[in-house]
Design a protein around this motif. Structure first.
Motif, PDB file in Angstrom:
ATOM      1  N   VAL A 258       0.858  -1.179   0.000  1.00 33.17           N
ATOM      2  CA  VAL A 258       0.000   0.000   0.000  1.00 33.17           C
ATOM      3  C   VAL A 258       0.896   1.232   0.000  1.00 33.17           C
ATOM      4  O   VAL A 258       1.795   1.353   0.844  1.00 33.17           O
ATOM      5  N   CYS A 259       0.679   2.128  -0.941  1.00 35.71           N
ATOM      6  CA  CYS A 259       1.469   3.354  -1.037  1.00 35.71           C
ATOM      7  C   CYS A 259       0.551   4.569  -0.954  1.00 35.71           C
ATOM      8  O   CYS A 259      -0.525   4.581  -1.558  1.00 35.71           O
ATOM      9  N   VAL A 260       0.980   5.568  -0.209  1.00 40.16           N
ATOM     10  CA  VAL A 260       0.227   6.804  -0.069  1.00 40.16           C
ATOM     11  C   VAL A 260       1.183   7.975  -0.219  1.00 40.16           C
ATOM     12  O   VAL A 260       2.264   7.985   0.384  1.00 40.16           O
ATOM     13  N   GLU A 261       0.790   8.948  -1.021  1.00 39.84           N
ATOM     14  CA  GLU A 261       1.580  10.164  -1.204  1.00 39.84           C
ATOM     15  C   GLU A 261       0.701  11.368  -0.890  1.00 39.84           C
ATOM     16  O   GLU A 261      -0.444  11.456  -1.347  1.00 39.84           O
ATOM     17  N   LEU A 262       1.227  12.293  -0.093  1.00 36.53           N
ATOM     18  CA  LEU A 262       0.454  13.434   0.379  1.00 36.53           C
ATOM     19  C   LEU A 262       0.900  14.734  -0.262  1.00 36.53           C
ATOM     20  O   LEU A 262       2.075  14.898  -0.596  1.00 36.53           O
ATOM     21  N   LYS A 263      -0.050  15.660  -0.405  1.00 43.49           N
ATOM     22  CA  LYS A 263       0.293  17.033  -0.794  1.00 43.49           C
ATOM     23  C   LYS A 263       0.757  17.831   0.414  1.00 43.49           C
ATOM     24  O   LYS A 263       1.656  18.653   0.337  1.00 43.49           O
ATOM     25  N   ARG A 264       0.097  17.581   1.562  1.00 40.38           N
ATOM     26  CA  ARG A 264       0.459  18.292   2.788  1.00 40.38           C
ATOM     27  C   ARG A 264      -0.083  17.529   3.987  1.00 40.38           C
ATOM     28  O   ARG A 264      -1.015  16.740   3.879  1.00 40.38           O
ATOM     29  N   GLY A 265       0.546  17.774   5.145  1.00 40.52           N
ATOM     30  CA  GLY A 265       0.071  17.184   6.383  1.00 40.52           C
ATOM     31  C   GLY A 265       0.744  15.867   6.728  1.00 40.52           C
ATOM     32  O   GLY A 265       1.637  15.385   6.024  1.00 40.52           O
ATOM     33  N   THR A 266       0.292  15.273   7.834  1.00 38.79           N
ATOM     34  CA  THR A 266       0.820  14.006   8.338  1.00 38.79           C
ATOM     35  C   THR A 266      -0.328  13.066   8.673  1.00 38.79           C
ATOM     36  O   THR A 266      -1.285  13.451   9.337  1.00 38.79           O
ATOM     37  N   LEU A 267      -0.222  11.832   8.204  1.00 44.04           N
ATOM     38  CA  LEU A 267      -1.171  10.786   8.559  1.00 44.04           C
ATOM     39  C   LEU A 267      -0.469   9.727   9.401  1.00 44.04           C
ATOM     40  O   LEU A 267       0.748   9.542   9.309  1.00 44.04           O
ATOM     41  N   ILE A 268      -1.264   9.024  10.203  1.00 40.60           N
ATOM     42  CA  ILE A 268      -0.762   7.849  10.892  1.00 40.60           C
ATOM     43  C   ILE A 268      -1.530   6.647  10.367  1.00 40.60           C
ATOM     44  O   ILE A 268      -2.758   6.578  10.481  1.00 40.60           O
ATOM     45  N   ALA A 269      -0.810   5.709   9.763  1.00 39.88           N
ATOM     46  CA  ALA A 269      -1.412   4.467   9.289  1.00 39.88           C
ATOM     47  C   ALA A 269      -1.391   3.458  10.428  1.00 39.88           C
ATOM     48  O   ALA A 269      -0.364   3.267  11.084  1.00 39.88           O
ATOM     49  N   VAL A 270      -2.532   2.820  10.667  1.00 42.92           N
ATOM     50  CA  VAL A 270      -2.657   1.872  11.776  1.00 42.92           C
ATOM     51  C   VAL A 270      -3.119   0.534  11.217  1.00 42.92           C
ATOM     52  O   VAL A 270      -4.118   0.462  10.492  1.00 42.92           O
TER      53      VAL A 270
END
Length: 254
Positions: free
Chosen positions: A235-247
């Motif tokens: 699973v790949c995720v790319e962000l424009k801005r901010g921070t996520l936490i994957a659980v």
């Protein structure tokens, strides 16, 4: 496959630190290597489970005997703090790692015991951008800053939480319900998504996986856990801005 987080590799030396707090799960094994290990109070016992010697022991020693810590590691630097303080022992350990200049910090901590300490751990990802990964008894927590890849079993559950502000997702791959273009907030996270075979979802998958797979490591696992790399998905995720936490569950062996 255990659903172990895939963290960016770094080319510079002496930048990775492992911070140990309480851990009440099964035996652990380190896959990655660290330049420094900091044990926070009862994290001394976690170091024993891992079979590693801490470089520094820090805390108020309300959960573990200071005398016992000195007896176990007589040559290790110990920093004692008063019990009445504004920060948890884990936070003290992370701050020390940041002060020492480590830019990549992984954490082993507990989901059991005090709920306030467990919930407080989430804020550390937002307050300390150096914190990349936390490993607890059942779940793993991976920070997504700009981009990250995570190895899962097919159909394994994964959720994404925003701790502060808004997070805008540029693109994603390997998810049953893509996050492309979505805006996540603390009130509107992505709950109970699932990893799917990258051959099924082809939207941006090959390009993203090839671009990010170079940055994959597996820092921590439970000892004697069976893995099945042949069936794992990414699973790949790319962000424009901010921070996520994957659980996600690190021991999901469906």
């Amino acid at each position: 496959m255990n659903g172990l987080s895939t963290l960016p590799l770094h080319t510079s030396k002496h930048i990775k630190c492992l911070v140990l707090a309480s851990y009440q799960g099964q035996g652990l094994s380190l896959i990655d290597s660290y330049d420094c290990v900091i044990a926070c109070d009862v994290g001394v016992t976690t170091a024993t489970v891992l079979g590693v010697s801490p470089d520094v022991i820090i805390g108020d020693f309300d959960s573990f005997s200071l005398a016992e810590a000195k007896a176990m590691y007589p040559s290790v630097q110990i920093q004692q703090y008063p019990v009445d303080k504004a920060k948890t022992d884990l936070e003290l350990g992370i701050e020390l790692a940041v002060q020492k200049g480590y830019r990549h910090i992984d954490v082993i901590a507990s989901e059991r015991g005090r709920m306030d300490h467990y919930l407080g751990m989430f804020s550390l990802f937002e307050r300390y951008p150096e914190v990349q990964y936390a490993f607890c008894e059942r779940y793993a927590y991976c920070a997504v800053r700009k981009r990250a890849c995570i190895a899962l079993n097919p159909n394994q559950l994964i959720s994404f939480f925003c701790i502060a502000g808004e997070v805008e997702v540029e693109r994603s791959s390997g998810l049953k319900w893509p996050l492309d273009g979505m805006c996540l907030t603390p009130l509107y996270p992505s709950i109970s998504n699932r990893g799917v075979d990258n051959r099924i979802l082809r939207h941006n998958t090959k390009r993203m996986t090839n671009a990010l797979s170079k940055n994959i490591t597996k820092p921590i696992t439970q000892a004697n856990t069976k893995t099945n790399d042949a069936n794992s998905i990414t699973v790949c995720v790319e962000l424009k801005r901010g921070t996520l936490i994957a659980v996600y569950e690190h021991n999901d062996n469906r």
